[in-house]
Scaffold this active site. Structure first.
Site, short mmCIF file in Angstrom:
data_model
loop_
_atom_site.label_atom_id
_atom_site.label_comp_id
_atom_site.label_asym_id
_atom_site.label_seq_id
_atom_site.Cartn_x
_atom_site.Cartn_y
_atom_site.Cartn_z
N ALA A 196 0.73 -0.74 -0.16
CA ALA A 196 -0.26 0.46 0.09
C ALA A 196 0.62 1.32 0.35
O ALA A 196 1.20 1.72 0.43
CB ALA A 196 -1.21 0.22 1.28
N GLY A 197 0.79 1.62 -0.96
CA GLY A 197 2.15 3.34 -1.22
C GLY A 197 1.81 3.65 -1.85
O GLY A 197 0.32 4.48 -0.69
N GLU A 251 6.04 11.43 0.04
CA GLU A 251 3.85 11.95 0.34
C GLU A 251 3.81 11.84 -0.60
O GLU A 251 3.14 13.19 -0.53
CB GLU A 251 4.64 13.30 1.07
CG GLU A 251 5.29 12.95 2.61
CD GLU A 251 5.43 13.92 3.27
OE1 GLU A 251 4.10 14.61 3.96
OE2 GLU A 251 5.54 14.41 4.25
#
Ligand SMILES: Cc1cc2nc3c(=O)[nH]c(=O)nc-3n(C[C@H](O)[C@H](O)[C@H](O)COP(=O)(O)OP(=O)(O)OC[C@H]3O[C@@H](n4cnc5c(N)ncnc54)[C@H](O)[C@@H]3O)c2cc1C
Length: 387
Positions: A130-131, A370
């Protein structure tokens, strides 16, 4: 529109620059070569108020805004991006998540020591599977006997090994998808919680990027952060501010790379004159300076809007588009500028005796962390087109 910084903001820039040149610059390459987390710097950062920039004085913070925060991250990163990202993850991810969504008790218990630098924070959203699609989180939190029990593993957590407090996202109701992921506060030393593999990185090597692992990690009910099921949605808001961090990191590192290439071009002689006298090199510097300035303006605009959102007290005010634009542009400018800085150094840009080599490695994080550049474009397009 106001394009100039206040006297106080300019003074702040001078103060941070002096600090970075005195306390960080002499150690940068040793920390980088040794992939050594600068533990000895943390109390000094705390003393300067850099670990509580965004938080009110009543919680032990410096009571400054996002513009001041951008200046601080920029000036630290101009000297060492590793220090920039350590401070950024602590302030705008971990501490800010607790400050924005925590109960008063949680703020007293955690924001105060974090803002004073008595504790260091980390924030764990990303997982191996899960990036970019963080909603694919697999770490789970189940309610058992009035407690939460966490199982799973997070990856790429900045400050993972050194943090005293971790904010982590875990699935609490798989059926509810985006509204089924909750945030939790986990203290170092909690049984079942441990930092895992420390990554051996291309750049920002003095910052710690680690796995964090939960094995039947039992947390008291009061360690749920924010409303149950809203951790992922709240994270998106936290990332709005986080993207100002990465934009500032990019502007700072680009500025550092630009300055070292100007200095080098003035002293390096070929064909009987300084290479700074060749128009080809001058044009590079003109482009670099122009792009940095544009990136800085986008970053300060997002920061200014973030400050305005805080000042109006509107909890729903979002700066998603502006912070994504700043992050996208500043990140890509940082990569371009650092590339040109190496080029201007010729072969010397390829070796570690000159700072251009390290900037070249460090800046790449800015197009990844981010939210990658591709994801920023998706976010911006969604904001523009409403789809
Ligand atoms: C040094 C460092 C520090 C970090 N610190 C933290 C931290 O403190 N906390 C934390 O939670 N995370 C952290 N991260 C994780 C970071 O946010 C993720 O690496 C990033 O979000 C990308 O996720 P991924 O690495 O899984 O790449 P992936 O999501 O697998 O992406 C791989 C490629 O596919 C592209 N891609 C994926 N989806 C799409 C799409 N829909 N459309 C087009 N292209 C797409 C991406 O842009 C990228 O080019 C850190 C990462 C690094 C390297």
């Amino acid at each position: 529109m106001e394009f100039s910084l206040t006297d106080e903001q300019q003074q702040l820039r001078r103060t941070v620059r002096e600090f970075a040149e005195g306390e960080i610059a002499p150690h940068v390459m040793a920390w980088d070569e040794g992939a050594q987390f600068p533990s000895e710097l943390i109390p000094k950062l705390a003393e300067m108020g850099f670990l509580g920039v965004l938080f009110p004085e009543r919680y032990g913070g410096a009571g400054m805004g996002y513009v001041e925060y951008a200046i601080i991250i920029e000036e630290l990163s101009r000297v060492d991006g590793s220090v920039g990202i350590i401070v950024a993850a602590h302030n705008s991810l971990c501490t800010n998540h607790i400050y924005k969504f925590g109960s008063e008790t949680q703020k007293q218990k955690y924001v105060s020591p974090l803002a004073q630098g008595k504790m260091l924070g980390c924030w764990s959203l990303t997982e191996p599977e899960a990036g970019s699609d963080a909603s694919g989180t697999r770490t789970v939190a189940a309610k058992r006997d009035g407690c939460w029990v966490l199982n799973g593993a997070k990856t790429f957590t900045t400050n993972g090994h050194h943090a005293d407090v971790c904010v982590a996202m875990a699935v609490t109701n798989a059926g509810k998808k985006h509204h089924g992921i909750s945030a939790f506060i986990i203290e170092k030393g909690t049984p079942g919680f441990r930092p895992g593999k420390k990554e051996n990185k291309l750049g920002l090597r003095a910052s710690d990027t680690s796995e964090v692992v939960f094995t039947d990690c039992r947390l008291p009910a009061e360690n749920l952060l924010g409303d149950e099921g809203e951790g992922f949605i709240n994270s998106l808001q936290i990332l709005d501010g986080g993207r100002i961090s990465i934009a500032s990191l990019g502007v700072g590192m680009a500025q550092g790379a630009y300055e070292c290439s100007v200095q080098y071009a003035k002293q390096r002689k070929q064909f009987g004159k300084a290479i700074a006298d060749f128009q080809a090199i001058q044009f590079k510097h003109a482009d670099m300076a122009t792009q940095i300035e544009a990136a800085r303006l986008l970053t300060y605009r997002a920061a200014r809007l973030a400050d305005r959102a805080v000042a109006t007290g509107d909890p729903d005010a979002r700066i998603t588009r502006e912070s994504s634009m700043a992050k996208l542009y500043a990140g890509e400018v940082a990569v371009r500028v650092a590339n040109e800085a190496v080029q201007i150094h010729g072969g010397y840009g390829f070796i570690k005796d000159y700072p251009a080599e390290k900037f070249y490695r460090d800046v790449k994080l800015c197009t990844i962390g981010e939210g990658t550049s591709e994801i920023q474009r998706l976010v911006i397009a969604r904001q523009l087109l409403g789809r």
